[in-house]
Motif scaffolding. Structure first.
Motif, PDB file in Angstrom:
ATOM      1  N   CYS A  93     -46.772  -0.294 -28.567  1.00  0.00           N
ATOM      2  CA  CYS A  93     -46.567   0.350 -26.829  1.00  0.00           C
ATOM      3  C   CYS A  93     -47.448   0.835 -26.212  1.00  0.00           C
ATOM      4  O   CYS A  93     -47.074   1.484 -25.004  1.00  0.00           O
TER       5      CYS A  93
ATOM      6  N   SER B 107     -50.798   1.710 -24.506  1.00  0.00           N
ATOM      7  CA  SER B 107     -52.576   1.085 -23.946  1.00  0.00           C
ATOM      8  C   SER B 107     -53.505   2.463 -23.569  1.00  0.00           C
ATOM      9  O   SER B 107     -54.709   2.485 -23.713  1.00  0.00           O
ATOM     10  N   VAL B 108     -52.545   3.852 -22.663  1.00  0.00           N
ATOM     11  CA  VAL B 108     -54.144   4.699 -22.569  1.00  0.00           C
ATOM     12  C   VAL B 108     -52.639   6.300 -23.324  1.00  0.00           C
ATOM     13  O   VAL B 108     -51.996   6.134 -23.365  1.00  0.00           O
TER      14      VAL B 108
ATOM     15  N   GLY C 243     -58.585   5.142 -23.131  1.00  0.00           N
ATOM     16  CA  GLY C 243     -57.747   3.777 -23.365  1.00  0.00           C
ATOM     17  C   GLY C 243     -58.353   2.976 -25.167  1.00  0.00           C
ATOM     18  O   GLY C 243     -58.594   3.227 -25.278  1.00  0.00           O
ATOM     19  N   SER C 244     -57.193   1.447 -24.871  1.00  0.00           N
ATOM     20  CA  SER C 244     -56.959   1.278 -26.404  1.00  0.00           C
ATOM     21  C   SER C 244     -58.468   0.907 -26.329  1.00  0.00           C
ATOM     22  O   SER C 244     -59.177   0.089 -27.245  1.00  0.00           O
ATOM     23  N   ASP C 245     -59.467   0.174 -24.878  1.00  0.00           N
ATOM     24  CA  ASP C 245     -60.724  -0.154 -25.085  1.00  0.00           C
ATOM     25  C   ASP C 245     -61.691   0.408 -25.451  1.00  0.00           C
ATOM     26  O   ASP C 245     -62.913   0.242 -25.238  1.00  0.00           O
TER      27      ASP C 245
ATOM     28  N   LYS D  14     -49.705   5.908 -22.375  1.00  0.00           N
ATOM     29  CA  LYS D  14     -49.121   5.188 -20.967  1.00  0.00           C
ATOM     30  C   LYS D  14     -48.710   3.584 -21.880  1.00  0.00           C
ATOM     31  O   LYS D  14     -49.100   3.495 -22.231  1.00  0.00           O
ATOM     32  N   ASN D  15     -47.087   3.841 -21.410  1.00  0.00           N
ATOM     33  CA  ASN D  15     -46.358   1.804 -21.846  1.00  0.00           C
ATOM     34  C   ASN D  15     -47.499   0.373 -21.597  1.00  0.00           C
ATOM     35  O   ASN D  15     -47.808   0.947 -19.841  1.00  0.00           O
ATOM     36  N   ARG D  16     -47.789   0.416 -21.900  1.00  0.00           N
ATOM     37  CA  ARG D  16     -48.944  -0.962 -22.203  1.00  0.00           C
ATOM     38  C   ARG D  16     -47.731  -2.187 -20.545  1.00  0.00           C
ATOM     39  O   ARG D  16     -48.475  -2.747 -19.693  1.00  0.00           O
TER      40      ARG D  16
ATOM     41  N   SER E 256     -46.914   0.283 -17.550  1.00  0.00           N
ATOM     42  CA  SER E 256     -47.907   0.631 -16.452  1.00  0.00           C
ATOM     43  C   SER E 256     -47.817   1.982 -16.436  1.00  0.00           C
ATOM     44  O   SER E 256     -48.431   2.397 -15.574  1.00  0.00           O
TER      45      SER E 256
END
Length: 118
Positions: free
Chosen positions: A30, A32-33, A52-54, A98-100, A103
């Motif tokens: 869950c 994202s960051v 971030g996940s990226d 941070k929950n994706r 947000s």
């Protein structure tokens, strides 16, 4: 639910280094960051660095060039390497997820104290 545990804080002299670690468990899919925040006595909590996940990273101006955020996906861990520490970096440092879907940062660690003093 995501559970976060920080470690690595302590007392260091000005100019020294510390490395903070944060390990996440639970519903890590869950996230994202991941972010590092800090709060000094009498001050508002402020964002220090995020990743971030990226793998995109962002830093507060006050720590750019001194702090580096990184992560190890296999260990569900995020790190904050802090170099050239200054007394004004003294604070309790928190890891946050941070929950994706929502947000927003919904999970926080217990915090770890960093004290920079001679």
């Amino acid at each position: 639910q995501v559970h976060l545990v920080e470690s690595g804080g302590g007392l260091v002299r000005p100019g020294g280094s510390l490395r903070l670690s944060c390990v996440a468990s639970g519903d890590t899919i869950c996230i994202s960051v991941m972010g590092w925040y800090r709060q000094a006595p009498g001050k508002e909590r402020e964002a220090v660095a995020t990743i971030g996940s990226d793998d995109n990273t962002d830093y507060a101006d006050s720590v750019k060039g001194r702090f580096t955020v990184s992560k190890d996906n296999a260990k569900n861990a995020v790190y904050l390497q802090m170099n050239s520490l200054k007394p004004e970096d003294t604070a309790v440092y928190y890891c946050a997820a941070k929950n994706r879907l929502l947000s927003k940062y919904t999970n926080w660690g217990q915090g770890t104290q960093v004290t920079v003093s001679s």
